[in-house]
Structures are given as C-alpha cells and as structure tokens.
Design a protein around this motif. Structure first.
Motif, short mmCIF file in Angstrom:
data_model
loop_
_atom_site.label_atom_id
_atom_site.label_comp_id
_atom_site.label_asym_id
_atom_site.label_seq_id
_atom_site.Cartn_x
_atom_site.Cartn_y
_atom_site.Cartn_z
N ASN A 44 -20.05 28.42 14.68
CA ASN A 44 -20.39 27.03 14.40
C ASN A 44 -21.36 26.98 13.24
N ALA A 45 -21.01 26.23 12.20
CA ALA A 45 -21.93 26.03 11.09
C ALA A 45 -23.12 25.22 11.57
N ARG A 74 -23.48 20.76 16.91
CA ARG A 74 -22.84 21.65 17.88
C ARG A 74 -23.59 22.98 17.98
N GLN A 75 -23.98 23.55 16.83
CA GLN A 75 -24.71 24.82 16.87
C GLN A 75 -26.06 24.65 17.57
N ILE A 76 -26.73 23.57 17.32
CA ILE A 76 -28.07 23.35 17.89
C ILE A 76 -27.99 23.15 19.40
N ARG A 77 -27.08 22.28 19.83
CA ARG A 77 -26.99 22.01 21.27
C ARG A 77 -26.49 23.24 22.03
N LYS A 78 -25.61 24.02 21.43
CA LYS A 78 -25.11 25.22 22.10
C LYS A 78 -26.24 26.24 22.29
N ALA A 79 -27.22 26.25 21.37
CA ALA A 79 -28.30 27.23 21.43
C ALA A 79 -29.41 26.83 22.38
N LEU A 80 -29.43 25.57 22.83
CA LEU A 80 -30.49 25.07 23.70
C LEU A 80 -29.95 24.81 25.11
N PRO A 81 -30.84 24.76 26.09
CA PRO A 81 -30.39 24.34 27.43
C PRO A 81 -29.83 22.91 27.37
N ALA A 82 -29.00 22.58 28.33
CA ALA A 82 -28.42 21.24 28.38
C ALA A 82 -29.51 20.19 28.49
N ARG A 134 -27.36 20.51 -2.31
CA ARG A 134 -26.69 21.72 -2.79
C ARG A 134 -25.19 21.60 -2.49
N PRO A 135 -24.50 20.63 -3.13
CA PRO A 135 -23.09 20.37 -2.79
C PRO A 135 -22.16 21.54 -3.09
N ASP A 136 -22.52 22.35 -4.06
CA ASP A 136 -21.65 23.48 -4.43
C ASP A 136 -21.78 24.65 -3.45
N ALA A 137 -22.76 24.60 -2.56
CA ALA A 137 -22.98 25.70 -1.63
C ALA A 137 -22.09 25.60 -0.39
N GLY A 138 -21.38 24.48 -0.22
CA GLY A 138 -20.52 24.33 0.95
C GLY A 138 -21.35 23.95 2.16
N GLU A 139 -21.22 24.73 3.24
CA GLU A 139 -21.96 24.43 4.46
C GLU A 139 -23.44 24.73 4.27
N PRO A 140 -24.28 24.18 5.12
CA PRO A 140 -25.73 24.36 4.93
C PRO A 140 -26.13 25.84 4.96
N PRO A 141 -27.01 26.25 4.06
CA PRO A 141 -27.54 27.63 4.10
C PRO A 141 -28.64 27.73 5.15
#
Length: 430
Positions: free
Chosen positions: A243-244, A248-256, A277-284
C-alpha cells in the motif's frame, strides 16, 4: 608533553575537506532559500538555565557548561553540588532551543509565519565513536506560526529537494504522529505514567524485535495486560499487499479505531507532498507507527529521512508546539526538520571540477614579486581562472603538482623572469 591532536570527538579539516564541506553547505543553503526560508544566526552560548529547562531531553545531560567568571577555589567548592551555581552559561547542544529563544526575543520583527534557516556547530559531550562527534554541524529549517499540515509538507519537500540537489535522490521520509503513539499506548492499556518508559523500549523495535520489546516491557514492570495486548498486535498475521502512503497504509498499521482527525492530518500531508513533487509519482513517504524520536518536546507529526544507500537516518524532526510557549507564556505552533550534515557530507560524491580553472604559478627563484603579482592579477582579471596560487619551484615538482591537484587546482604554469604579463601558458594538471 601536551598532545598535538584536537580534543577527542573534534576534528581538523584539511583544505580539500573544507572545500567539500563548504560546497555541500552552499547547496543546502541555496535550496533552503529557494523554498522561502531565511537564514538567521544565534549565539553559540545560551544561558545555563535555558539549556536545562527540561525542553532539551537527554541532550541536556550532554551539554557543556561554562564556569561562572570570577569564582575562586572556595566558591567553586561551596557550589560543587549545584551545577546552576557553578555555571551561568553553556554551549548550545542543538539549534532548536536557541531558535525558540530567538523567536521570543525578536517576534516583533518577524512575519506571522516565519521560515527560518539555521546552520552552525553544536556541542555535546558524547562518547566519541565512528560517526558521532562532540562538535558537529546542524542544518535546520523551521516554520513557526503555522499549525496546519502545510508546514510539515513544506519542510519535507524542501529537505527532499535538497538531498536530490546533492545527488542523493531516492530519499524516503518515515512519518508518524506523537498523538497517534499516545492513542495507541492508551488503547493497549498503558498508564500515562508508564508511557515515557514504554516509548524508550518501542524505539528499540528495529534492533531487538517484537519479542525483545515485549520482554523488556515486562522487565520494566508495566501493566501486564497492556504488554500482552501490544505483543499480540506486533505479532498479528498481516497480508503482504503493498500500500502506498495514504489512508489505507496508515489505518492498516494502527489498531482499529484510530482517531479520524489524526489520520486525516497524515493523509493530507501526503497529498501536499505529492502536489509539490508531481513527477515523483506516489508520495516519497512511509508511515511508521513505531517511529518515536527521542525528544520529549514533540507534540504532533514526527519524521525521519532515510536513504536506500545507508541503514541509518539522514535527518529528521517534528512538531514542537509547546516549546516557544515556555518563553512567551502563550502557545505558538512550530515544526522543524534537521538534515544530518556530517552523515550527508560523507555520502555526497565528488563533483566535477568547476568550469573555471584554478591555476598554480610555479616560478623560478629569480622572478621578481612585482612580475608574479602582475601575472596573477592578469589571470584573475579575465574571469577564466577562479583561483591562482603562487609556488616557488621545488626540487620535486611532481609532488607539488600532485598536492595542488588534491587541493582542487586544475592547471599550472611555469613562470620565468622577464615574461610579459598575460603571456604565460597554462597546462592541465591531469
């Protein structure tokens, strides 16, 4: 006999090293300024009470204090058990505490939202070892007066842009929020009094693993049911889907049940970085729910700069909204990012020689000084040569030329008595 070496944990820099460091600093300054930050300067010395006011974390224990002036031996003995009586000043151990004092002193002359650059040496009584010094340079950018995620995004974008400009593209910023950490520990059942010690142990997760963290927490004697719940969370089954950075990445990493406002703040931070940074694609960016950072003054977002070429961080920072209020008596939002200059300067590849030449004039012993200086002035005047050094011809010319090349010189010229100014021929050193 006294040693000729510098004090332990401190270093001399030869000319080539100094040139390299100044080149890296010039890039850092230029990129920071390009992002709208303004450089300030604060004294290397601050009041002892300010440096030991409980806002510097463990660094306060590593500070260098300055003995009060005029104390005789009896006065020193009488005050031996009271550091504040012995010292009224100390060397700064970071640039954040001086910045907070600077803002409190000068806020009437500063904009509502102030973007500061601070670059300078700091001192800590560390145990010297590879990569850890007692005197080192910090390169900080801070934004004071902006409580929104925009401030964090500006710092992250400026820092990533800076390491890109230094040839270290591919950097990733690990992100967390101290509020999310506090909520998570509360959800597991750790008491408020237990949390500082629990955070110290969690900070070791990447070194000792989940089993080691659980064992150390039990040794600390903290709430057993909370340790069980935390251990179950650390060892829970997880899918391997990628998950970028995002909700989704944040909630998956934390308790419900993670607080929506904290998640929204972190998601918005990623959106802002992508927009910049539009040329970088997904967030770094990468969300790390167990990123702690040791400074107790952090109140919100915290981050660390990572690079795939090394296993240690190259910088970091976070939001410290409560610090300036200690000086002003009113809350002022603040957030900062510090690049690890001493680590980065060792990673930056040697750059190509500048287009402008650097020339050594190797002269015979009988060349008058008036002719030498005329030749030197002529080379500098036309702009094609950036640096000129005059050297008397030695018996071992090869050694001189090798040393000159190591110092960054690109060419040399042999000068004889009676040559016309501007008539000398420059030959390449390599």
């Amino acid at each position: 006999m006294a040693t000729v070496n510098p004090p332990r944990g401190m270093r001399d820099f030869l000319p080539a090293d100094k040139v390299r460091r100044e080149r890296v600093l010039a890039v850092i300054r230029e990129r920071y300024r390009a992002h709208g930050f303004d450089e300030i300067e604060t004294p290397v010395v601050e009041e002892h009470g300010r440096l030991h006011a409980g806002i510097g974390g463990d660094n306060e224990k590593l500070s260098y204090s300055i003995l009060r002036r005029g104390m005789d031996a009896d006065a020193i003995r009488a005050a031996a058990d009271d550091p504040a009586a012995l010292s009224d000043l100390g060397l700064r151990y970071d640039l954040t505490v001086p910045l907070a004092r600077f803002y409190a002193t000068n806020r009437g002359h500063l904009p509502t939202v102030f973007r500061a650059i601070q670059i300078g040496p700091v001192w800590r009584a560390e145990r010297p070892q590879k990569g850890r010094y007692r005197q080192f340079v910090q390169c900080d950018i801070d934004i004071i007066g902006d409580e929104s995620a925009r401030a964090e995004a500006e710092l992250i974008v400026a820092s990533l842009d800076t390491i890109d400009a230094l040839g270290l593209s591919g950097g990733i910023v690990r992100v967390n929020d101290r509020r999310a950490l506090e909520w998570m520990l509360d959800s597991f059942g750790f008491t408020e009094q237990e949390r500082p010690g629990v955070l110290i142990t969690i900070d070791k997760l990447d070194k000792i693993g989940p089993d080691g963290v659980a064992a150390e927490l039990r040794e600390r004697g903290v709430t057993a049911s909370a340790v069980d719940a935390f251990e179950a969370f650390l060892t829970r089954p997880q899918t391997l889907e990628y998950n970028a950075y995002g909700e989704r990445q944040i909630r998956k990493a934390l308790p419900a049940g993670a607080p929506d406002d904290i998640v929204a703040h972190l998601v918005g931070l990623g959106d802002a970085v992508v927009a910049a940074r539009p040329d970088a694609g997904e967030p770094p960016l990468q969300y790390d729910p167990f990123l702690v950072r040791g400074m107790g003054y952090y109140t919100g977002t915290i981050f660390e700069l990572a690079h795939p070429s090394v296993g240690y961080s190259l910088g970091g920072g976070g939001r410290y909204d409560g610090m300036i209020g200690r000086f002003l008596g009113q809350q002022v939002p603040a957030v900062g990012f510090s690049i690890g200059f001493e680590r980065i300067v060792d990673l930056v590849a040697e750059q190509e020689t500048d287009a402008a030449q650097a020339v050594v004039l190797v002269h015979d012993a009988d060349v008058p000084v008036t002719e030498l200086l005329a030749h030197k002035a002529a080379l500098l005047r036309d702009g094609a040569v950036a640096r000129v050094r005059v050297e008397r011809r030695p018996k071992n010319l090869k050694a001189l030329l090798e040393r000159s090349a190591a110092d960054g010189y690109t060419g040399f010229s042999s000068v004889r008595a009676g040559q016309e100014s501007g008539s000398i021929e420059v030959k390449p050193l390599s």
